[in-house]
Motif scaffolding. Structure first.
Motif, mmCIF file in Angstrom:
data_model
loop_
_atom_site.group_PDB
_atom_site.id
_atom_site.type_symbol
_atom_site.label_atom_id
_atom_site.label_comp_id
_atom_site.label_asym_id
_atom_site.label_seq_id
_atom_site.Cartn_x
_atom_site.Cartn_y
_atom_site.Cartn_z
ATOM 1 N N GLY A 291 0.801 -1.209 0.074
ATOM 2 C CA GLY A 291 0.114 0.112 -0.019
ATOM 3 C C GLY A 291 0.918 1.025 0.048
ATOM 4 O O GLY A 291 2.234 1.110 0.473
ATOM 5 N N PRO A 292 0.318 2.407 -0.540
ATOM 6 C CA PRO A 292 1.173 3.555 -0.465
ATOM 7 C C PRO A 292 1.662 4.013 0.793
ATOM 8 O O PRO A 292 0.851 3.531 1.856
ATOM 9 C CB PRO A 292 0.075 4.624 -1.147
ATOM 10 C CG PRO A 292 -1.167 3.780 -1.385
ATOM 11 C CD PRO A 292 -1.091 2.567 -0.893
ATOM 12 N N ASN A 293 2.583 4.934 0.979
ATOM 13 C CA ASN A 293 3.138 5.513 2.264
ATOM 14 C C ASN A 293 2.034 5.890 3.082
ATOM 15 O O ASN A 293 1.097 6.844 2.426
ATOM 16 C CB ASN A 293 4.214 6.507 1.861
ATOM 17 C CG ASN A 293 5.502 5.921 1.768
ATOM 18 O OD1 ASN A 293 5.780 4.566 2.206
ATOM 19 N ND2 ASN A 293 6.544 6.584 0.770
ATOM 20 N N ILE B 116 7.622 -14.147 -3.478
ATOM 21 C CA ILE B 116 7.251 -14.871 -2.055
ATOM 22 C C ILE B 116 6.181 -14.851 -1.466
ATOM 23 O O ILE B 116 5.712 -15.651 -0.526
ATOM 24 C CB ILE B 116 8.411 -14.747 -1.068
ATOM 25 C CG1 ILE B 116 8.251 -13.276 -0.378
ATOM 26 C CG2 ILE B 116 10.058 -14.702 -1.572
ATOM 27 C CD1 ILE B 116 9.128 -13.146 0.753
ATOM 28 N N CYS B 117 5.263 -13.780 -1.839
ATOM 29 C CA CYS B 117 3.987 -13.630 -1.169
ATOM 30 C C CYS B 117 2.805 -14.094 -1.743
ATOM 31 O O CYS B 117 2.413 -13.826 -3.065
ATOM 32 C CB CYS B 117 3.837 -12.013 -0.750
ATOM 33 S SG CYS B 117 4.728 -11.758 0.259
ATOM 34 N N ASN B 118 1.967 -14.906 -1.260
ATOM 35 C CA ASN B 118 0.551 -15.196 -1.754
ATOM 36 C C ASN B 118 -0.199 -15.570 -0.523
ATOM 37 O O ASN B 118 -0.023 -16.489 0.010
ATOM 38 C CB ASN B 118 0.755 -16.241 -2.819
ATOM 39 C CG ASN B 118 -0.581 -16.628 -3.447
ATOM 40 O OD1 ASN B 118 -1.684 -15.599 -3.406
ATOM 41 N ND2 ASN B 118 -0.855 -17.814 -4.179
ATOM 42 N N PRO B 119 -1.270 -14.867 -0.169
ATOM 43 C CA PRO B 119 -1.764 -13.668 -0.932
ATOM 44 C C PRO B 119 -0.990 -12.495 -0.763
ATOM 45 O O PRO B 119 -0.122 -12.338 0.304
ATOM 46 C CB PRO B 119 -3.049 -13.594 -0.273
ATOM 47 C CG PRO B 119 -3.088 -14.017 0.974
ATOM 48 C CD PRO B 119 -1.992 -15.162 1.028
ATOM 49 N N VAL B 120 -1.553 -11.383 -1.236
ATOM 50 C CA VAL B 120 -1.018 -10.042 -1.104
ATOM 51 C C VAL B 120 -2.333 -9.153 -0.514
ATOM 52 O O VAL B 120 -3.286 -9.274 -1.350
ATOM 53 C CB VAL B 120 -0.490 -9.465 -2.466
ATOM 54 C CG1 VAL B 120 0.148 -8.087 -1.944
ATOM 55 C CG2 VAL B 120 0.793 -10.331 -2.874
ATOM 56 N N ILE B 121 -2.256 -8.346 0.503
ATOM 57 C CA ILE B 121 -3.093 -7.581 0.780
ATOM 58 C C ILE B 121 -2.767 -6.088 0.453
ATOM 59 O O ILE B 121 -1.681 -5.736 0.913
ATOM 60 C CB ILE B 121 -3.643 -7.785 2.312
ATOM 61 C CG1 ILE B 121 -3.969 -9.208 2.585
ATOM 62 C CG2 ILE B 121 -4.545 -6.798 2.882
ATOM 63 C CD1 ILE B 121 -4.151 -9.649 4.134
ATOM 64 N N CYS B 122 -3.668 -5.423 -0.085
ATOM 65 C CA CYS B 122 -3.384 -4.012 -0.178
ATOM 66 C C CYS B 122 -4.276 -3.144 0.679
ATOM 67 O O CYS B 122 -5.368 -3.207 0.661
ATOM 68 C CB CYS B 122 -3.727 -3.666 -1.701
ATOM 69 S SG CYS B 122 -3.111 -1.852 -1.887
ATOM 70 N N MET B 123 -3.517 -2.189 1.533
ATOM 71 C CA MET B 123 -4.259 -1.198 2.196
ATOM 72 C C MET B 123 -4.095 0.256 1.843
ATOM 73 O O MET B 123 -3.068 0.394 1.184
ATOM 74 C CB MET B 123 -3.463 -1.121 3.609
ATOM 75 C CG MET B 123 -3.712 -2.478 4.522
ATOM 76 S SD MET B 123 -2.997 -2.058 6.271
ATOM 77 C CE MET B 123 -4.065 -0.794 7.055
ATOM 78 N N ALA B 124 -5.096 1.039 1.950
ATOM 79 C CA ALA B 124 -4.917 2.559 1.669
ATOM 80 C C ALA B 124 -5.809 3.330 2.702
ATOM 81 O O ALA B 124 -6.697 2.724 2.975
ATOM 82 C CB ALA B 124 -5.234 2.678 0.157
ATOM 83 N N GLU C 109 -5.766 3.326 -8.236
ATOM 84 C CA GLU C 109 -6.051 4.974 -7.956
ATOM 85 C C GLU C 109 -5.361 5.234 -6.596
ATOM 86 O O GLU C 109 -4.887 6.408 -6.688
ATOM 87 C CB GLU C 109 -7.690 4.927 -7.607
ATOM 88 C CG GLU C 109 -8.409 5.801 -8.838
ATOM 89 C CD GLU C 109 -9.886 5.614 -8.538
ATOM 90 O OE1 GLU C 109 -10.238 5.814 -7.373
ATOM 91 O OE2 GLU C 109 -10.553 5.047 -9.281
ATOM 92 N N ALA C 110 -5.543 4.219 -5.599
ATOM 93 C CA ALA C 110 -4.698 4.585 -4.428
ATOM 94 C C ALA C 110 -3.360 5.053 -4.483
ATOM 95 O O ALA C 110 -2.876 5.821 -3.913
ATOM 96 C CB ALA C 110 -4.838 3.306 -3.549
ATOM 97 N N TYR C 111 -2.661 4.212 -5.587
ATOM 98 C CA TYR C 111 -1.168 4.503 -5.763
ATOM 99 C C TYR C 111 -1.030 5.739 -6.642
ATOM 100 O O TYR C 111 -0.065 6.440 -6.323
ATOM 101 C CB TYR C 111 -0.329 3.206 -6.541
ATOM 102 C CG TYR C 111 -0.086 2.118 -5.389
ATOM 103 C CD1 TYR C 111 1.495 2.402 -4.891
ATOM 104 C CD2 TYR C 111 -0.914 1.012 -4.902
ATOM 105 C CE1 TYR C 111 1.901 1.491 -4.035
ATOM 106 C CE2 TYR C 111 -0.223 0.176 -4.154
ATOM 107 C CZ TYR C 111 1.069 0.307 -3.731
ATOM 108 O OH TYR C 111 1.430 -0.452 -2.925
ATOM 109 N N LEU C 112 -1.889 5.851 -7.556
ATOM 110 C CA LEU C 112 -1.919 7.266 -8.371
ATOM 111 C C LEU C 112 -1.965 8.644 -7.447
ATOM 112 O O LEU C 112 -1.407 9.441 -7.876
ATOM 113 C CB LEU C 112 -2.822 7.097 -9.397
ATOM 114 C CG LEU C 112 -2.426 6.142 -10.464
ATOM 115 C CD1 LEU C 112 -3.571 6.134 -11.715
ATOM 116 C CD2 LEU C 112 -0.843 6.490 -11.118
ATOM 117 N N GLY C 113 -2.824 8.113 -6.391
ATOM 118 C CA GLY C 113 -3.241 9.426 -5.735
ATOM 119 C C GLY C 113 -2.155 9.934 -4.562
ATOM 120 O O GLY C 113 -2.303 10.959 -3.963
ATOM 121 N N THR C 114 -1.105 9.160 -4.613
ATOM 122 C CA THR C 114 0.095 9.271 -3.677
ATOM 123 C C THR C 114 1.293 10.174 -4.175
ATOM 124 O O THR C 114 1.347 10.317 -5.428
ATOM 125 C CB THR C 114 0.661 8.302 -2.988
ATOM 126 O OG1 THR C 114 1.294 7.613 -4.178
ATOM 127 C CG2 THR C 114 -0.369 7.580 -2.238
#
Ligand code: ADP
Length: 252
Positions: A36-38, A218-226, A247-252
């Motif tokens: 997830g973005p910073n 190495i990861c499965n699953p991946v969880i994305c937070m924003a 969108e969440a990544y573009l918004g940062t």
């Protein structure tokens, strides 16, 4: 049943909602990536799960048991560990000594408890030293065993952090930014070590990392937070194709 279940977790700093109603599950035996973005709340979520910060509200369950707000040492004795950078005060000790000084908490298998049983000290120390040597070899850092921890590279310090978890009976390990400032070769060594610990020793991992190659490998699953919430969960490819994530990544 999930190994860890986080239910509607909130962590507020004053009026700021760093974690804002996060719900997620970690399966036993998985290597779950948390991206997830910073500022998404990933580290704060880790800190609440690992007992470093109390939640504002919500619950954390481990194997169905409510562990919300338990202090780190109580979680440690249940096999839940969050790694931290090798603390400054350990910099003047060697890499091997750092492994041998992992704090007490489990099965009496450490030097501290051995001090109280003088007759067993030598035997215990030999066993801990042997385990430390195994860990050093496993992580391919045996050649720096006698160097001071303050003098090894950032990547080698990350391997030492992993090594310290291997000195315990950890079941689930939370790794925060394992790859930060680490060169590609060492990052691959870290990835290999995590995969082997997972496959051969049954460790479950939750990994925060910005390097998507590393996560994808190495990861499965991946969880994305924003913005303190879970946006999406799936394979890295599914996450990358998710419009809310983009969108969440573009918004940062
Ligand atoms: P991430 O790990 O996803 O980058 P963090 O959990 O570190 O996100 O931070 C989430 C938000 O919470 C950030 O905006 C950060 O500034 C804020 N935050 C984190 N810790 C504190 C704190 N102790 N006091 C106030 N704000 C904090």
């Amino acid at each position: 049943m999930a190994m860890i279940r986080v239910e509607n977790l909130h962590k507020h700093f004053g009026g700021f909602h760093a974690v804002d109603g996060a719900t997620l599950e970690i399966e036993k035996g998985s290597i779950t990536g948390l991206i997830g973005p910073n500022g998404a709340g990933k580290t704060t979520l880790f800190n609440v799960i690992a007992g470093v910060l109390p939640p504002t509200s919500g619950k954390v369950l481990m194997d169905g048991e409510d562990i919300t707000g338990l202090p780190p040492h109580a979680l440690f004795s249940k096999g839940l560990l969050r790694t931290f950078q090798v603390a400054h005060e350990f910099h003047s000790m060697t890499v091997r000594e750092n492994l041998m000084m992992v704090p007490p908490g489990q099965s009496g298998e450490n030097l501290w408890s051995a001090w109280f049983h003088a007759a067993r000290v030598r035997e215990e120390e030999a066993r801990i030293r042997a385990r430390a040597n195994e860990v050093l070899e496993f992580l391919t850092i045996d050649h720096i065993a006698d160097e001071k921890a303050g003098q090894i590279s950032g990547g080698q310090k990350k391997l030492l952090e992993l090594g310290r978890t291997m000195m315990t009976d950890a079941k689930i390990v939370f790794l925060d930014e394992v790859g930060a400032g680490v060169n590609r070769t060492l990052l691959n060594t870290i990835a290999d070590a995590i995969l082997r610990l997972n496959k051969e020793q049954g460790y479950t991992f939750v990994v925060i990392e910005h390097d998507m190659d590393f996560i994808g490998r190495i990861c499965n699953p991946v969880i994305c937070m924003a913005e303190g919430k879970v946006l999406a969960e799936g394979t890295l490819d599914q996450i990358k194709a998710n419009e809310q994530v983009i969108e969440a990544y573009l918004g940062t």
